[in-house]
Design a protein around this motif. Structure first.
Motif, PDB file in Angstrom:
ATOM      1  N   ARG A 116       0.854  -1.195   0.000  1.00 13.14           N
ATOM      2  CA  ARG A 116       0.000   0.000   0.000  1.00 13.14           C
ATOM      3  C   ARG A 116       0.883   1.235   0.000  1.00 13.14           C
ATOM      4  NH1 ARG A 116      -3.001  -3.148  -1.604  1.00 13.14           N
ATOM      5  NH2 ARG A 116      -4.565  -4.246  -0.448  1.00 13.14           N
ATOM      6  N   VAL A 117       0.840   1.976  -1.090  1.00 17.23           N
ATOM      7  CA  VAL A 117       1.624   3.205  -1.185  1.00 17.23           C
ATOM      8  C   VAL A 117       0.679   4.389  -1.351  1.00 17.23           C
ATOM      9  CG1 VAL A 117       3.655   2.089  -2.187  1.00 17.23           C
ATOM     10  CG2 VAL A 117       1.928   3.020  -3.687  1.00 17.23           C
ATOM     11  N   ARG A 118       1.161   5.545  -0.945  1.00 11.10           N
ATOM     12  CA  ARG A 118       0.398   6.765  -1.159  1.00 11.10           C
ATOM     13  C   ARG A 118       0.567   7.179  -2.616  1.00 11.10           C
ATOM     14  NH1 ARG A 118       3.447   8.351   3.684  1.00 11.10           N
ATOM     15  NH2 ARG A 118       2.115   7.921   5.435  1.00 11.10           N
ATOM     16  N   TRP A 119      -0.508   7.578  -3.239  1.00 11.92           N
ATOM     17  CA  TRP A 119      -0.506   8.068  -4.622  1.00 11.92           C
ATOM     18  C   TRP A 119       0.168   7.094  -5.588  1.00 11.92           C
ATOM     19  CZ3 TRP A 119       2.144  13.073  -2.678  1.00 11.92           C
ATOM     20  CH2 TRP A 119       1.263  13.776  -1.862  1.00 11.92           C
ATOM     21  N   PRO A 120      -0.360   5.893  -5.737  1.00 11.69           N
ATOM     22  CA  PRO A 120       0.271   4.914  -6.637  1.00 11.69           C
ATOM     23  C   PRO A 120       0.309   5.370  -8.092  1.00 11.69           C
ATOM     24  CG  PRO A 120      -1.886   4.146  -5.892  1.00 11.69           C
ATOM     25  CD  PRO A 120      -1.574   5.382  -5.112  1.00 11.69           C
ATOM     26  N   TRP A 121      -0.595   6.244  -8.495  1.00  9.69           N
ATOM     27  CA  TRP A 121      -0.604   6.761  -9.868  1.00  9.69           C
ATOM     28  C   TRP A 121       0.670   7.537 -10.178  1.00  9.69           C
ATOM     29  CZ3 TRP A 121       0.052  11.903  -9.599  1.00  9.69           C
ATOM     30  CH2 TRP A 121      -0.349  12.551  -8.434  1.00  9.69           C
ATOM     31  N   PHE A 122       1.384   7.983  -9.136  1.00 13.26           N
ATOM     32  CA  PHE A 122       2.611   8.749  -9.350  1.00 13.26           C
ATOM     33  C   PHE A 122       3.679   7.900 -10.037  1.00 13.26           C
ATOM     34  CE2 PHE A 122       6.509  10.986  -8.401  1.00 13.26           C
ATOM     35  CZ  PHE A 122       6.136  12.296  -8.644  1.00 13.26           C
ATOM     36  N   ILE A 123       3.661   6.591  -9.805  1.00 16.99           N
ATOM     37  CA  ILE A 123       4.627   5.700 -10.442  1.00 16.99           C
ATOM     38  C   ILE A 123       4.443   5.734 -11.961  1.00 16.99           C
ATOM     39  CG2 ILE A 123       5.374   3.296 -10.656  1.00 16.99           C
ATOM     40  CD1 ILE A 123       4.404   2.971  -7.691  1.00 16.99           C
ATOM     41  N   ILE A 124       3.203   5.709 -12.410  1.00 17.13           N
ATOM     42  CA  ILE A 124       2.921   5.783 -13.854  1.00 17.13           C
ATOM     43  C   ILE A 124       3.323   7.153 -14.398  1.00 17.13           C
ATOM     44  CG2 ILE A 124       1.075   5.755 -15.589  1.00 17.13           C
ATOM     45  CD1 ILE A 124      -0.236   3.582 -13.752  1.00 17.13           C
ATOM     46  N   GLY A 130      10.009  14.146  -3.186  1.00 17.48           N
ATOM     47  CA  GLY A 130       8.983  14.250  -2.139  1.00 17.48           C
ATOM     48  C   GLY A 130       8.169  12.982  -2.011  1.00 17.48           C
ATOM     49  N   TRP A 131       7.772  12.390  -3.150  1.00 17.34           N
ATOM     50  CA  TRP A 131       6.972  11.166  -3.129  1.00 17.34           C
ATOM     51  C   TRP A 131       7.738  10.026  -2.470  1.00 17.34           C
ATOM     52  CZ3 TRP A 131       7.355   6.243  -5.260  1.00 17.34           C
ATOM     53  CH2 TRP A 131       6.179   5.478  -5.231  1.00 17.34           C
ATOM     54  N   THR A 132       9.019   9.876  -2.833  1.00 15.43           N
ATOM     55  CA  THR A 132       9.791   8.783  -2.246  1.00 15.43           C
ATOM     56  C   THR A 132       9.975   8.996  -0.744  1.00 15.43           C
ATOM     57  OG1 THR A 132      11.909   9.829  -2.836  1.00 15.43           O
ATOM     58  CG2 THR A 132      11.009   8.180  -4.363  1.00 15.43           C
ATOM     59  N   LEU A 133      10.114  10.232  -0.324  1.00 18.28           N
ATOM     60  CA  LEU A 133      10.244  10.500   1.115  1.00 18.28           C
ATOM     61  C   LEU A 133       8.955  10.148   1.858  1.00 18.28           C
ATOM     62  CD1 LEU A 133      12.296  13.821   1.032  1.00 18.28           C
ATOM     63  CD2 LEU A 133      13.113  11.533   1.674  1.00 18.28           C
ATOM     64  N   GLN A 179       7.111   7.703   1.140  1.00 16.78           N
ATOM     65  CA  GLN A 179       7.000   6.245   1.138  1.00 16.78           C
ATOM     66  C   GLN A 179       8.030   5.568   2.045  1.00 16.78           C
ATOM     67  OE1 GLN A 179       4.292   5.438  -0.539  1.00 16.78           O
ATOM     68  NE2 GLN A 179       4.224   7.461  -1.424  1.00 16.78           N
ATOM     69  N   LEU A 180       8.862   6.334   2.750  1.00 19.12           N
ATOM     70  CA  LEU A 180       9.941   5.738   3.535  1.00 19.12           C
ATOM     71  C   LEU A 180       9.452   4.663   4.502  1.00 19.12           C
ATOM     72  CD1 LEU A 180      12.291   8.768   4.289  1.00 19.12           C
ATOM     73  CD2 LEU A 180      12.697   6.856   2.730  1.00 19.12           C
ATOM     74  N   GLY A 181       8.315   4.870   5.135  1.00 19.71           N
ATOM     75  CA  GLY A 181       7.806   3.883   6.071  1.00 19.71           C
ATOM     76  C   GLY A 181       7.068   2.731   5.408  1.00 19.71           C
ATOM     77  N   THR A 182       6.740   2.877   4.135  1.00 14.55           N
ATOM     78  CA  THR A 182       5.935   1.886   3.426  1.00 14.55           C
ATOM     79  C   THR A 182       6.768   0.974   2.536  1.00 14.55           C
ATOM     80  OG1 THR A 182       4.172   3.516   3.339  1.00 14.55           O
ATOM     81  CG2 THR A 182       3.937   1.616   1.917  1.00 14.55           C
ATOM     82  N   LEU A 183       7.696   1.552   1.801  1.00 15.92           N
ATOM     83  CA  LEU A 183       8.494   0.790   0.840  1.00 15.92           C
ATOM     84  C   LEU A 183       9.936   0.660   1.321  1.00 15.92           C
ATOM     85  CD1 LEU A 183       7.265   2.342  -2.529  1.00 15.92           C
ATOM     86  CD2 LEU A 183       6.699   0.097  -1.592  1.00 15.92           C
ATOM     87  N   SER A 209      17.470  10.518  -6.904  1.00 18.77           N
ATOM     88  CA  SER A 209      16.705  11.673  -7.393  1.00 18.77           C
ATOM     89  C   SER A 209      17.350  12.975  -6.929  1.00 18.77           C
ATOM     90  CB  SER A 209      15.259  11.616  -6.898  1.00 18.77           C
ATOM     91  OG  SER A 209      14.615  10.480  -7.392  1.00 18.77           O
ATOM     92  N   ALA A 210      17.802  12.981  -5.687  1.00 22.90           N
ATOM     93  CA  ALA A 210      18.463  14.184  -5.155  1.00 22.90           C
ATOM     94  C   ALA A 210      19.757  14.478  -5.912  1.00 22.90           C
ATOM     95  CB  ALA A 210      18.737  14.012  -3.662  1.00 22.90           C
TER      96      ALA A 210
END
Length: 184
Positions: A28-36, A69-72, A74-78, A88-89
């Motif tokens: 379960r990730v926040r905003w999964p559409w961001f990957i696409i 920002g998105w990857t940050l 997800q730190l607790g999820t992925l 990215s940085a």
């Protein structure tokens, strides 16, 4: 190709290490559409005629900031996503240092660049060691930056860890087996 090969390899190695493909259904990730969206932006900035339009570099810079920002988030999820954040940085730093351009070294063997996001590295290039200097076969893109490599490694690690994750037993599972229950 650096976006496709790492997750496939991570997934396959995870399976070989005793993982389960079913683990992906439990992620379960926040905003999964961001990957696409990430894949689409990367394709547009690298493989379409729009890549030569100057304004695309600003879209790409904003995208890299959003990806960071998105990857940050997800730190607790992925597990392992911090590697994608770091890559990215690195890319964002070199692009911002060079007025919105990713410098490409002629030593990489990449085809000629000009305009848009990618420009040839020269004596005025800042942080050239963070630019695209790692030579790759043409079908892999021709050149990569250290940030690209870290992003690819991170995507592969995330895919491996998701696939390999065995999950931890719940309290319900423990009482079924008698582990942790009293009296025995």
């Amino acid at each position: 190709m650096l976006l496709v090969a790492p997750p496939v390899l991570g997934f396959l190695i995870g399976l070989l290490a005793g993982g389960d493909a079913g683990n992906w259904g439990r992620v379960r990730v926040r905003w999964p559409w961001f990957i696409i969206a990430a894949v689409v932006v990367r394709i547009v900035t690298d493989f379409t005629p729009l890549s030569s339009v100057g304004a695309v570099r600003y879209v790409y810079m904003l995208f890299l900031l959003a990806l960071l920002g998105w990857t940050l988030l997800q730190l607790g999820t992925l597990p392992g996503i911090w590697l994608v954040s770091a890559g990215s940085a690195l890319n964002l730093i070199v692009i911002l240092s060079n007025a919105g351009h990713m410098p490409v070294s002629s030593m990489s063997g990449a085809p000629g660049v000009g305009g848009g996001l990618y420009v040839a590295a020269d004596s005025t290039t800042r942080l050239s060691w963070l630019g695209d200097w790692i030579g790759l076969p043409g079908w892999l893109g021709g050149a990569a930056s250290p940030g690209d490599v870290v992003i690819g490694l991170g995507i592969g690690v995330v895919a491996f860890l998701i696939t390999r994750h065995s999950g931890s037993p719940t309290k319900l599972d423990a009482t079924k087996t008698g582990i942790g229950s009293y009296p025995p």
